[in-house]
Enzyme design. Structure first.
Site, PDB file in Angstrom:
ATOM      1  CG  PHE A 133      -3.425 -13.933   7.130  1.00 34.93           C
ATOM      2  CD1 PHE A 133      -2.990 -14.357   8.382  1.00 34.93           C
ATOM      3  CD2 PHE A 133      -2.516 -13.286   6.299  1.00 34.93           C
ATOM      4  CE1 PHE A 133      -1.672 -14.138   8.791  1.00 34.93           C
ATOM      5  CE2 PHE A 133      -1.203 -13.070   6.702  1.00 34.93           C
ATOM      6  CZ  PHE A 133      -0.780 -13.500   7.946  1.00 34.93           C
ATOM      7  CG  ASP A 218      -5.765  -8.091   2.538  1.00 32.36           C
ATOM      8  OD1 ASP A 218      -4.971  -8.049   1.578  1.00 32.36           O
ATOM      9  OD2 ASP A 218      -5.464  -8.566   3.655  1.00 32.36           O
ATOM     10  CE  LYS A 247       1.488 -13.163   0.859  1.00 30.22           C
ATOM     11  NZ  LYS A 247       0.380 -13.001   1.784  1.00 30.22           N
TER      12      LYS A 247
HETATM   13  C1  LIG Z   1       0.301 -12.347   3.121  1.00 38.74           C
HETATM   14  C2  LIG Z   1      -0.911 -11.542   3.382  1.00 38.74           C
HETATM   15  C3  LIG Z   1      -0.853 -10.383   4.168  1.00 38.74           C
HETATM   16  C4  LIG Z   1       0.395  -9.955   4.887  1.00 38.74           C
HETATM   17  O1  LIG Z   1       1.387  -9.582   4.001  1.00 38.74           O
HETATM   18  P1  LIG Z   1       2.906  -9.456   4.535  1.00 38.74           P
HETATM   19  O2  LIG Z   1       3.653  -8.911   3.365  1.00 38.74           O
HETATM   20  O3  LIG Z   1       3.330 -10.827   4.938  1.00 38.74           O
HETATM   21  O4  LIG Z   1       2.881  -8.517   5.689  1.00 38.74           O
HETATM   22  C5  LIG Z   1      -2.002  -9.645   4.306  1.00 38.74           C
HETATM   23  N1  LIG Z   1      -3.148 -10.003   3.714  1.00 38.74           N
HETATM   24  C6  LIG Z   1      -3.235 -11.110   2.938  1.00 38.74           C
HETATM   25  C7  LIG Z   1      -4.529 -11.448   2.279  1.00 38.74           C
HETATM   26  C8  LIG Z   1      -2.125 -11.929   2.770  1.00 38.74           C
HETATM   27  O5  LIG Z   1      -2.215 -13.040   2.045  1.00 38.74           O
END
Ligand SMILES: *Cc1c(COP(=O)(O)O)cnc(C)c1O
Length: 392
Positions: A133, A218, A247
């Protein structure tokens, strides 16, 4: 609770709400009726230093009264200090600021475009993991495999190749002369708390070096001290070329960033990328306060030791419910239970008992307490989980 006004005025792109939350302190949230809940979701791995931490509040209040925004037309001292701190945690390199996780991944995707367009033979394919994700903007969404996020938004950006997570051979055989980068999470959060094996991350690193690819990680969910390292991949010893952060970085104030190693930091040149808000004085003051609290309260070590103990207790709990708990997953304070059923009814029961959790793919219940969580609060959450699991 009555959500009719919510439903009247708020676009329905989220599941209908179950609670209305009005206040938070430490690991506790209160709803509109004054009922308290242990917060084991942390706003989805965001409020890593807890709600209303006095140092964070003081820094945000002070910065709000001094200067909130001035744009990237100027040098912003809070931005420079925060970048210096991040480089100290991640390694030599530079920082580009943005406002969210999806934006941070967009920046990684654009970095790989700049990298791939350098020579005569433009390369643009990016290998990503199934079940990963990376966010909801069109670029980040294109890097996200799951049909449930993509459905209805086609056509998406071409050039993303989905490989099996933790399967080095699958990544290796998917590389061709069009491939420019590999992008993975160190722990798949939304995908259900699958942890990358150390040898998988190290293997991806050597594939990238061998084939002249960018190695991108990521860390939006696993990063910022949650897993017992500052970033999740750090325990493997792998060395990515760039990473995405968001986050937990702002402790609740929106901010995202990418770290880029020295060899690739100058691919972005003046005017090539930008965002009005990215790295505002207020956002950077909030994030700097988070990093200061992580250091002064030893939260990396705490996530590791509390996480190990919490995981052991969850393993014991799983033995008491062998029909309902299929696995205990994750690392540090990024933990979860694999269930033999879909989590929503359990999440609702846990609300009634005063515990907030969050679901993930693969019938997973995620437990993401603030890293400042107290031992007694973990004990209490375990006893609520036990009651909830007996009732369901
Ligand atoms: C939540 C998340 C995102 C997206 O972040 P947003 O601030 O909601 O755009 C991207 N990568 C990972 C691994 C995430 O958990």
């Amino acid at each position: 609770m009555d959500f009719s006004r919510h439903q009247k005025f708020i676009v329905g792109n989220y599941a209908p709400p179950a609670l209305e939350i009005t206040r938070g302190k430490g690991s506790i949230l209160w709803d509109k009726n004054g009922k308290d809940y242990l917060d084991f979701a942390s706003g989805i791995a965001v409020t890593n230093v807890g709600h209303g931490h006095p140092h964070w509040v003081k820094c945000v209040q002070q910065q709000a009264s001094e200067l909130v925004h001035c744009s990237n037309l100027f040098s912003i001292p809070q931005q420079v200090s925060l970048a210096e701190r991040l480089v100290g945690e991640v390694g030599d390199g530079k920082i580009l600021f943005c406002n969210s996780g999806a934006e941070a991944n967009e920046a990684l995707i654009k970095l790989s475009r700049l990298f791939g367009n350098q020579g005569q033979d433009a390369r643009s394919k990016i290998l990503v993991a199934k079940n990963g994700f990376h966010g909801r903007t069109l670029g980040a969404l294109s890097a996200t495999e799951s049909f449930k996020y993509r459905k209805g938004f086609e056509p998406l950006l071409p050039g993303f190749v989905f490989c099996n997570y933790n399967d080095l051979q699958d990544f290796e055989k998917s590389i061709d002369d069009q491939t420019v980068a590999i992008l993975v999470e160190s722990i798949q959060g939304e995908g259900g708390l699958t942890v990358a094996r150390d040898d998988f991350l190290l293997g991806l690193e050597s594939l990238c070096n061998q084939h002249n690819l960018l190695f991108l990680i990521d860390e939006v969910q696993a990063g910022i001290a949650r897993t017992g390292n500052f970033l999740g991949y750090q325990q493997s010893g792998a060395k990515p070329h760039a990473v995405a952060l968001a986050k937990g970085l702002g402790g609740g104030f929106p901010i995202g960033a990418i770290w880029v190693n020295p060899e690739h930091a100058d691919l972005f040149t003046p005017g090539s990328h930008g965002t009005t808000y990215g790295g505002s004085p207020l956002a950077c003051a909030a994030a700097d306060a988070v990093l200061e609290i992580i250091k002064s309260e030893n939260l990396i070590e705490r996530a590791k030791t509390y996480g190990e103990k919490f995981k052991k207790s969850l393993e014991e709990l799983s033995k008491q419910f062998p029909e309902k708990i299929t696995s205990v997953k994750g690392r540090g304070l990024m933990l979860g239970l694999g269930l033999s059923f879909d989590p929503p009814p359990l999440i609702t029961t846990l609300h009634e008992l005063g515990l907030i959790t969050v679901g993930a793919a693969g019938q997973t219940l995620r437990l993401l307490p603030p890293l400042t969580v107290k031992k007694e609060e973990i004990e209490k959450a375990l006893s609520i989980l036990k009651s909830g699991l007996s009732q369901i």
